[in-house]
Design an enzyme around this catalytic site. Structure first.
Site, PDB file in Angstrom:
ATOM      1  N   LYS A   1      10.759   7.246   9.836  1.00  0.00           N
ATOM      2  CA  LYS A   1       9.388   7.222  10.369  1.00  0.00           C
ATOM      3  C   LYS A   1       9.266   6.188  11.497  1.00  0.00           C
ATOM      4  O   LYS A   1       8.622   6.429  12.493  1.00  0.00           O
ATOM      5  CB  LYS A   1       8.439   6.885   9.212  1.00  0.00           C
TER       6      LYS A   1
ATOM      7  N   TYR B   1       0.866  -1.186   0.000  1.00  0.00           N
ATOM      8  CA  TYR B   1       0.000   0.000   0.000  1.00  0.00           C
ATOM      9  C   TYR B   1       0.905   1.240   0.000  1.00  0.00           C
ATOM     10  O   TYR B   1       0.881   2.078   0.881  1.00  0.00           O
ATOM     11  CB  TYR B   1      -0.971   0.009   1.185  1.00  0.00           C
ATOM     12  N   LEU B   2       1.701   1.281  -1.048  1.00  0.00           N
ATOM     13  CA  LEU B   2       2.864   2.170  -1.078  1.00  0.00           C
ATOM     14  C   LEU B   2       2.496   3.642  -1.232  1.00  0.00           C
ATOM     15  O   LEU B   2       1.500   3.986  -1.866  1.00  0.00           O
ATOM     16  CB  LEU B   2       3.789   1.750  -2.225  1.00  0.00           C
TER      17      LEU B   2
ATOM     18  N   GLY C   1       6.680   7.817   0.894  1.00  0.00           N
ATOM     19  CA  GLY C   1       7.693   7.421   1.879  1.00  0.00           C
ATOM     20  C   GLY C   1       8.413   6.157   1.432  1.00  0.00           C
ATOM     21  O   GLY C   1       9.647   6.090   1.397  1.00  0.00           O
ATOM     22  N   HIS C   2       7.623   5.142   1.036  1.00  0.00           N
ATOM     23  CA  HIS C   2       8.228   3.899   0.546  1.00  0.00           C
ATOM     24  C   HIS C   2       9.044   4.159  -0.726  1.00  0.00           C
ATOM     25  O   HIS C   2      10.141   3.621  -0.899  1.00  0.00           O
ATOM     26  CB  HIS C   2       7.149   2.880   0.176  1.00  0.00           C
TER      27      HIS C   2
ATOM     28  N   MET D   1       3.616  10.521   6.166  1.00  0.00           N
ATOM     29  CA  MET D   1       2.897   9.563   5.311  1.00  0.00           C
ATOM     30  C   MET D   1       2.907   8.188   5.956  1.00  0.00           C
ATOM     31  O   MET D   1       3.908   7.765   6.530  1.00  0.00           O
ATOM     32  CB  MET D   1       3.541   9.498   3.941  1.00  0.00           C
ATOM     33  N   SER D   2       1.763   7.499   5.853  1.00  0.00           N
ATOM     34  CA  SER D   2       1.637   6.159   6.414  1.00  0.00           C
ATOM     35  C   SER D   2       0.502   5.448   5.691  1.00  0.00           C
ATOM     36  O   SER D   2      -0.509   6.072   5.365  1.00  0.00           O
ATOM     37  CB  SER D   2       1.304   6.246   7.908  1.00  0.00           C
ATOM     38  N   SER D   3       0.678   4.150   5.463  1.00  0.00           N
ATOM     39  CA  SER D   3      -0.404   3.379   4.840  1.00  0.00           C
ATOM     40  C   SER D   3      -1.660   3.460   5.705  1.00  0.00           C
ATOM     41  O   SER D   3      -2.777   3.360   5.209  1.00  0.00           O
ATOM     42  CB  SER D   3       0.011   1.915   4.674  1.00  0.00           C
TER      43      SER D   3
ATOM     44  N   GLN E   1       4.278  -9.467  13.217  1.00  0.00           N
ATOM     45  CA  GLN E   1       4.542  -8.193  13.889  1.00  0.00           C
ATOM     46  C   GLN E   1       3.265  -7.472  14.300  1.00  0.00           C
ATOM     47  O   GLN E   1       3.318  -6.348  14.796  1.00  0.00           O
ATOM     48  CB  GLN E   1       5.437  -7.295  13.033  1.00  0.00           C
TER      49      GLN E   1
HETATM   50  P1  AMP Z   1       5.820  -0.244   6.129  1.00  0.00           P
HETATM   51  O1  AMP Z   1       5.244  -0.608   4.810  1.00  0.00           O
HETATM   52  O2  AMP Z   1       4.939   0.650   6.943  1.00  0.00           O
HETATM   53  O3  AMP Z   1       6.344  -1.429   6.900  1.00  0.00           O
HETATM   54  O4  AMP Z   1       7.104   0.651   5.830  1.00  0.00           O
HETATM   55  C1  AMP Z   1       8.164   0.149   5.040  1.00  0.00           C
HETATM   56  C2  AMP Z   1       9.335   1.062   5.158  1.00  0.00           C
HETATM   57  O5  AMP Z   1       8.981   2.363   4.704  1.00  0.00           O
HETATM   58  C3  AMP Z   1       9.830   1.229   6.603  1.00  0.00           C
HETATM   59  O6  AMP Z   1      11.249   1.252   6.618  1.00  0.00           O
HETATM   60  C4  AMP Z   1       9.249   2.550   6.992  1.00  0.00           C
HETATM   61  O7  AMP Z   1       9.979   3.217   8.011  1.00  0.00           O
HETATM   62  C5  AMP Z   1       9.334   3.320   5.679  1.00  0.00           C
HETATM   63  N1  AMP Z   1       8.373   4.429   5.695  1.00  0.00           N
HETATM   64  C6  AMP Z   1       7.049   4.357   5.990  1.00  0.00           C
HETATM   65  N2  AMP Z   1       6.501   5.591   5.968  1.00  0.00           N
HETATM   66  C7  AMP Z   1       7.501   6.458   5.678  1.00  0.00           C
HETATM   67  C8  AMP Z   1       7.581   7.880   5.523  1.00  0.00           C
HETATM   68  N3  AMP Z   1       6.515   8.661   5.669  1.00  0.00           N
HETATM   69  N4  AMP Z   1       8.767   8.419   5.208  1.00  0.00           N
HETATM   70  C9  AMP Z   1       9.868   7.628   5.066  1.00  0.00           C
HETATM   71  N5  AMP Z   1       9.866   6.290   5.197  1.00  0.00           N
HETATM   72  C10 AMP Z   1       8.700   5.708   5.494  1.00  0.00           C
END
Ligand code: AMP
Length: 277
Positions: A146, A29-30, A33-34, A181-183, A58
């Site tokens: 993040k 769900y990119l 940030g990703h 940003m966050s999924s 997790q």
């Molecule tokens: P996730 O899909 O949430 O597990 O995130 C995968 C990677 O993307 C992890 O290393 C997160 O820290 C990084 N990430 C998620 N959101 C952000 C963001 N807003 N800015 C930078 N990196 C991010």
């Protein structure tokens, strides 16, 4: 762009990549940030691998595993346009086959903050990341600031288990109003989305005071707490002012410091942090 699911396919595809390989692990769900991790890897490595795996290990029993957002087609389009070479989308059965019983656990670094609020979370993270490292064998791995504690825990794991992998931590990518940003932001309705900027506003206020000379960690924490308390839709879980490397809570800011917070907006749990240098 190669797209593979099984471990055999991944190993075969990996053999086609030479030179330094960069890996960016994700749960899909990119967002930007990703993609910032993938682009940085592209700039620094000969080939880029992105994994997409919503890692059940997790998530706690009352967390959002079953409703975690997914859109693989869109993710693949975004990764293709970022120039990614190989995408690995394993299933839970590939990563945790029947009889699986070996776990990787970092001790002290994983205890406070997210570790205290989400028991077992980092054990799931370090186990899956160790498996991704073993399978992909990257020279560099890219993580986001993040998830500051996650990056610290993984750095510790890589050091302790002698993974010959450089851990690279990339800056937080934010929306125009400051929300990281966050999924999970997709869970927020319009009113909650506005309220969610409280994390950024609270951290910014504390950083401003730091820049004006405030060094007492208690005061910086208090500033953040009061601002979050002023938002009726927000329920604070923790506010921390800790040493950047050890994550131990501070009394006084003297070196590199992490200001971090976890806040529920409705049922959605958001985290954010600032680094003070
Ligand atoms: P996730 O899909 O949430 O597990 O995130 C995968 C990677 O993307 C992890 O290393 C997160 O820290 C990084 N990430 C998620 N959101 C952000 C963001 N807003 N800015 C930078 N990196 C991010």
């Amino acid at each position: 762009m190669m797209i593979v699911s099984t471990l055999d396919e991944l190993r075969t595809a990996r053999l086609l990549l030479d030179g330094v390989v960069g890996l960016a692990p994700t749960m899909g769900y990119l967002h930007e940030g990703h993609l910032s991790l993938a682009r940085r890897a592209k700039a620094e490595c000969r080939a880029v691998v992105v994994s997409i795996f919503v890692n059940p290990a997790q998530f706690g029993p009352n967390e959002d595993l079953s409703k975690y957002p997914r859109d693989l087609d869109r993710d693949l389009r975004l990764l293709e346009s970022a120039g990614v070479d190989l995408v690995w989308t394993p299933t839970p059965e590939v990563m945790y086959p029947p009889g699986f019983q070996t776990w990787v656990e970092v001790e002290e670094m994983a205890r406070p903050l997210e570790g205290a609020m989400r028991p077992g979370h980092f054990r799931g993270v370090t186990t899956i990341v160790a498996k991704l490292f073993n399978a992909v064998q990257p020279g560099r791995a890219y993580f986001g600031q993040k998830d500051a504690q996650q990056a610290a825990v993984i750095r510790q794991m890589a050091r302790d288990l002698d993974f010959p992998i450089e851990i690279i931590v990339c800056p937080i990518i934010r929306e125009a109003d400051g929300l990281a940003m966050s999924s999970r932001n997709i869970y927020l309705d319009a009113e909650q989305r506005k309220a969610a900027t409280i994390l950024y506003r609270a951290l910014s206020a504390a950083k401003d005071e730091f820049e004006k000379g405030e060094r007492k960690a208690g005061i910086l924490r208090q500033i953040i707490k009061e601002i979050i308390a002023s938002e009726p839709l927000a329920r604070m879980q923790y506010v921390s002012c800790s040493d950047y490397d050890t994550l131990q809570e501070l009394e006084k800011v003297t070196g590199k410091t992490l200001l971090s917070t976890a806040v529920f907006i409705g049922k959605t749990r958001l985290i954010d942090n600032f680094v003070l240098e």
